[in-house]
Design an enzyme around this catalytic site. Sequence first.
Site, PDB file in Angstrom:
ATOM      1  N   ASP A 127      59.394  22.571   0.594  1.00 56.97           N
ATOM      2  CA  ASP A 127      59.451  24.034   0.581  1.00 56.97           C
ATOM      3  C   ASP A 127      58.178  24.647   1.188  1.00 56.97           C
ATOM      4  O   ASP A 127      57.278  23.928   1.634  1.00 56.97           O
ATOM      5  CB  ASP A 127      59.680  24.474  -0.876  1.00 56.97           C
ATOM      6  CG  ASP A 127      60.598  25.670  -0.986  1.00 56.97           C
ATOM      7  OD1 ASP A 127      60.724  26.422  -0.007  1.00 56.97           O
ATOM      8  OD2 ASP A 127      61.172  25.862  -2.077  1.00 56.97           O
ATOM      9  N   ASP A 184      67.050  32.327   0.911  1.00 57.82           N
ATOM     10  CA  ASP A 184      67.922  31.686  -0.088  1.00 57.82           C
ATOM     11  C   ASP A 184      69.311  32.318  -0.152  1.00 57.82           C
ATOM     12  O   ASP A 184      69.458  33.537  -0.147  1.00 57.82           O
ATOM     13  CB  ASP A 184      67.281  31.785  -1.477  1.00 57.82           C
ATOM     14  CG  ASP A 184      66.050  30.899  -1.586  1.00 57.82           C
ATOM     15  OD1 ASP A 184      65.614  30.349  -0.556  1.00 57.82           O
ATOM     16  OD2 ASP A 184      65.539  30.762  -2.704  1.00 57.82           O
TER      17      ASP A 184
HETATM   18  C1  GLA Z   1      62.731  28.342  -2.537  1.00 58.74           C
HETATM   19  C2  GLA Z   1      63.817  27.566  -1.807  1.00 58.74           C
HETATM   20  C3  GLA Z   1      65.000  27.366  -2.732  1.00 58.74           C
HETATM   21  C4  GLA Z   1      64.563  26.622  -3.982  1.00 58.74           C
HETATM   22  C5  GLA Z   1      63.433  27.380  -4.680  1.00 58.74           C
HETATM   23  C6  GLA Z   1      62.830  26.592  -5.819  1.00 58.74           C
HETATM   24  O1  GLA Z   1      63.129  29.653  -2.837  1.00 58.74           O
HETATM   25  O2  GLA Z   1      64.201  28.233  -0.644  1.00 58.74           O
HETATM   26  O3  GLA Z   1      66.029  26.643  -2.079  1.00 58.74           O
HETATM   27  O4  GLA Z   1      64.141  25.329  -3.635  1.00 58.74           O
HETATM   28  O5  GLA Z   1      62.386  27.683  -3.761  1.00 58.74           O
HETATM   29  O6  GLA Z   1      61.773  27.275  -6.440  1.00 58.74           O
END
Ligand code: GLA
Length: 376
Positions: A127, A184
């Site tokens: 990430d 997301d």
């Molecule tokens: C980010 C990523 C998500 C998830 C969250 C976890 O937002 O894009 O897919 O992994 O972190 O905290």
Amino acid sequence: MLVNRPPMGWNTWNTFGSEISDPLIRESADAFVESGLKEAGYQYVVIDDCWSQKLRDPQTDQLLADPVKFPQGMKVVADYVHGKGLKFGMYSCAGQRTCADYPGSFDHEFLDAKTFASWGVDYLKYDFCYKPAGMDGPLLYRRMGLALRASGRDILFAACNWGSDDVWSWIRSVGAHIYRSTGDIIDNPASYRNIALSQLEKLGASAPQCFNDMDMLTVGMYGKGLVGSSGCSDADYRSQFALWCMCSAPLMLGCDIRSMSDFIRNLVTNPGLIRINQDAEARPPIAMRHPWNEKLLTLLKHLDDGSYALAFFNLDETDGECFATFSDFGLPAHAGYDVAVHDLLDDSPDHTYREYMRLPVPAHDCRVFLARLVQR
Ligand code: GLA
């Protein structure tokens, strides 16, 4: 390590967020086998954020598993998953903390890659939160790319910088096997549509060994879980899954796979859709819009055996008629060929069309066909 096809699996984040544990992973691995996911090609069981302690080991600097969620550590969880004939994935972050505020791998890349390898990790989602001020984003992915390769284990590198820093132009060069290209996903129709539409023009950069990752699917969540909001209808889940397949995007399920309905299980194991997703050439689809309603979308994807996937999406709020003129795909009316189609979702009889196809598609729904040219 060769990643010839978009990876298929399941990830904890969408439904469970921080509510993850050793039993959840074991039960989900069991469900992979019992529900037929494994047989359909799903392979990776991936633990997302929130699996670790809040601080590293003060002596060794290593990441430590949360002793309440994973009392026996991560290796035994990996062993269990491997024992089912599946692969095991975990999560870290290029910055100082993960997005949910656990230790990130910044400046610990080589140590962490070795730790993951020693636990039997096969897949690392990486990430992009809490990047130190002034640090170069692509450099951080270069670091983990090298660290994973030096770890002594084949580990699929799933980069997740949400499409920032023009990721399409450099991500392949750092050794990543898939790369998240958007923010997301949320479990509502607007979210999956916006994600897919935002990537249609960018899929030229997605190919075997490094696939565009449009995020974990919300298919089957029905508004439950962490990224659940209004939820989606079955028609939407069909469209979402078909869009991901047409785009050769990784198929990472995000619902609770222990309790999928028959509809969802049949959808995500549909052999025709999976065959499209896993096509060896992974070509981007050619996109066409209806002449006066751009929410009626038609996609045509070349497949490796000389056939085509032909999909019609009604992204509108009202029922409509999708329309495709074959000349827009490169088949002039006088070329001497018709198009024979086989329905992959609805069992409608096979049919041959001349020059164009027009067909009713309910709001939010889709129709997907396997097509081939037939000489007149
Ligand atoms: C980010 C990523 C998500 C998830 C969250 C976890 O937002 O894009 O897919 O992994 O972190 O905290």
